[in-house]
Motif scaffolding. Structure first.
Motif, PDB file in Angstrom:
ATOM      1  N   PHE A   1      -5.340   4.796  -0.756  1.00  0.00           N
ATOM      2  CA  PHE A   1      -5.216   3.059  -0.905  1.00  0.00           C
ATOM      3  C   PHE A   1      -5.085   2.776   0.720  1.00  0.00           C
ATOM      4  N   ARG A   2      -5.870   1.448   0.872  1.00  0.00           N
ATOM      5  CA  ARG A   2      -5.753   0.938   2.096  1.00  0.00           C
ATOM      6  C   ARG A   2      -5.498  -0.755   2.154  1.00  0.00           C
TER       7      ARG A   2
ATOM      8  N   GLU B   1      -7.955  -1.693   9.585  1.00  0.00           N
ATOM      9  CA  GLU B   1      -8.075  -0.601  10.074  1.00  0.00           C
ATOM     10  C   GLU B   1      -6.718   0.006  10.756  1.00  0.00           C
TER      11      GLU B   1
ATOM     12  N   THR C   1       0.998  -0.942  -0.100  1.00  0.00           N
ATOM     13  CA  THR C   1       0.127  -0.031   0.047  1.00  0.00           C
ATOM     14  C   THR C   1       0.840   1.342  -0.028  1.00  0.00           C
TER      15      THR C   1
ATOM     16  N   ARG D   1     -10.699  -7.870   3.083  1.00  0.00           N
ATOM     17  CA  ARG D   1     -11.341  -6.565   3.951  1.00  0.00           C
ATOM     18  C   ARG D   1     -10.366  -5.397   4.150  1.00  0.00           C
ATOM     19  N   ALA D   2     -10.815  -4.290   4.096  1.00  0.00           N
ATOM     20  CA  ALA D   2      -9.676  -3.255   4.447  1.00  0.00           C
ATOM     21  C   ALA D   2      -9.539  -3.306   5.923  1.00  0.00           C
TER      22      ALA D   2
ATOM     23  N   ARG E   1      -5.420  -4.414   2.603  1.00  0.00           N
ATOM     24  CA  ARG E   1      -6.568  -5.377   2.821  1.00  0.00           C
ATOM     25  C   ARG E   1      -6.066  -6.794   3.382  1.00  0.00           C
TER      26      ARG E   1
END
Length: 483
Positions: free
Chosen positions: A377-378, A387, A365, A384-385, A380
């Motif tokens: 961008f996150r 936190e 990322t 799932r993204a 994953r």
């Protein structure tokens, strides 16, 4: 002000359970005519039961009280420190007459499922002591699972909050949560142990060897009853042990879901895919290395590579060969895979595969962000993204692991240990792997020859590693005690 009564109640209950478990090896030694060892277990059981009963009864009025976050941190540390103190008594009091330092080291290694030992000759131990070593690792294994899936997700240690929704989420009800998880998983854990023991007996082990090794295999602990570890058993036993070590390295929550009728989570878990891919790659590399460089037969090379690589990456610590003599490349590979570990929520130790997956996701990322500064961008994980607090927790874990490894290595070096012994010993203890590297503590040796001070350092490093580092270090912050 922190109330210690709920902590004392739970610790007392666990100490009583430990005392009750001492009766099994006592009865076995009585049956074998080993009266000195039987008396040692009896005395140890009485002392342990008295202390446990005082804690349990003295704090029983707090049984209905909930636990705060601070109490939960204290409880986890108190349990893992208290149990080895009493688990060491049979080794110390018995006719073998080891020092309390050695006894505490052995008990800590057992309950943390590390597998490092101070006994250079296992043949002199009674069957009761062998059973006690196996029982400690078996109890430590189920304790590790409950700790990993009930406590760590709620405490947000090392990114484990990622698995909160999968771990019977009952936020705010820590003790009922632990009891629920223990009840759901214990049946599976016990069933796997029984099946493993039955299949071991088919491979040529006698009933006692089958039971003891089943307990230390499913717990990925690695205590063996023979000086040669699995080198004393058949090729079939090596393959059987490999299979069960792998099964014990997968998330036990997935087995609960499988029994409930849902196989999809087990089959689609990317952590499991990554673990098996890493293990398969390492086995192929080590097999090819042995065939080419050591001129071994292909089946023998494959079996030794498969068994020993699985043993080290899962943190079990069995050995069927002195892989320290396979050459510097193999030694380096074994050192590195010991820092990987199995899946979260298993009996495995070390860093765990999912943390490396999150680290890679965060790095990818970051690289994409550098290529496209205006993009969003996150990282994953399993679609799932992730936190930000999860990534921060994982990064903090990696930083503290490296700092801890450097610190323990430096302390051992100051005690006169050579670089190989100090570094591999520190890594083995913090990752709860078991054997180190080199002639002093390698797979063909034990930790008996180390100075007493080094054994205490390594014993506490095992505890810190088993508790995922940050669960212990948080207690040394002023903010924790200020609330």
């Amino acid at each position: 002000m922190i109330s210690f009564r709920p902590i004392g109640y739970v610790v007392g209950m666990l100490v009583l359970a430990l005392a009750a478990s001492m009766m099994l090896p006592m009865l076995l030694d009585l049956l074998d005519g080993q009266r000195g060892e039987a008396v040692a277990f009896a005395i140890s059981g009485i002392v342990t039961a008295m202390v446990g009963a005082m804690l349990y009864l003295g704090c029983s009025d707090s049984r209905s009280m909930g636990l705060t976050i601070r109490q939960t941190f204290l409880l986890t540390v108190a349990c893992w420190i208290t149990l080895p103190i009493f688990g060491a008594l049979p080794f110390w009091i018995g006719p073998a007459q080891v020092s309390y330092t050695d006894a505490f080291f052995e008990a800590t290694s057992g309950l943390t499922t590390t597998g490092a030992t101070i006994y250079p000759d296992l043949d002199v131990l009674s069957r009761g002591l062998h059973l006690w070593r196996g029982l400690m690792q078996w109890m430590g294994g189920i304790g590790v699972i409950v700790f990993a899936v009930a406590f760590l997700p709620m405490l947000k240690v090392g990114g484990m909050q990622l698995f909160r929704s999968e771990a019977f989420d009952t936020f705010g009800k820590i003790l009922p949560r632990a009891a629920e998880i223990a009840g759901s998983i214990s049946t599976i854990y016990l069933s796997m142990t029984l099946v493993c023991a039955i299949i071991y007996s088919w491979s040529g082990m006698d009933l006692f060897e089958s039971v003891v090794h089943a307990m230390t295999t499913i717990s990925t602990g690695g205590f063996a009853s023979e000086n040669a570890s699995f080198g004393a058993f058949s090729a079939q036993a090596e393959y059987i042990a490999t299979g069960f070590m792998i099964l014990a390295s997968l998330p036990f929550v997935r087995y609960v879901q499988l029994v409930a009728g849902s196989a999809t989570p087990l089959l689609r878990d990317t952590q499991i895919h990554a673990f098996l891919a890493i293990l398969g790659t390492v086995v192929l590399i080590l097999t090819a290395w042995q065939i080419v460089m050591n001129d071994q037969l292909s089946e023998l090379a494959f079996r030794k590579a498969l068994f020993n690589a699985t043993s080290i990456i899962t943190g079990t610590g069995y050995a069927s060969a002195d892989y320290g003599s396979w050459g510097s490349f193999s030694v380096t590979v074994f050192f590195l895979i010991g820092l990987i570990g199995g899946c979260a929520g298993s009996t495995c130790c070390s860093v765990k595969v999912f943390r490396y997956q999150l680290l890679v996701a965060a790095l990818v990322t970051q690289i994409r962000q550098l290529h496209h500064p205006a993009g969003v961008f996150r990282p994953r994980y399993q679609g799932r993204a992730i936190e930000e607090d999860v990534i921060s927790s994982v990064m903090a874990f990696f930083v503290m692991f490296v700092i801890s490894l450097a610190g323990v290595t430096a302390i051992l070096g100051l005690m006169g240990l050579d670089t190989m012994t100090a570094l591999s010993g520190a890594a083995s203890a913090l990752a709860n792997v078991g054997p180190g590297l080199g002639p002093e503590i390698g797979p063909a040796s034990t930790f008996a020859g180390l100075p007493d001070q080094a054994k205490w350092v390594l014993a506490f490093a095992m505890l810190i590693g088993r508790l995922e580092l940050l669960s212990v270090y948080v207690l040394f912050t002023a903010a924790f005690w200020r609330g």
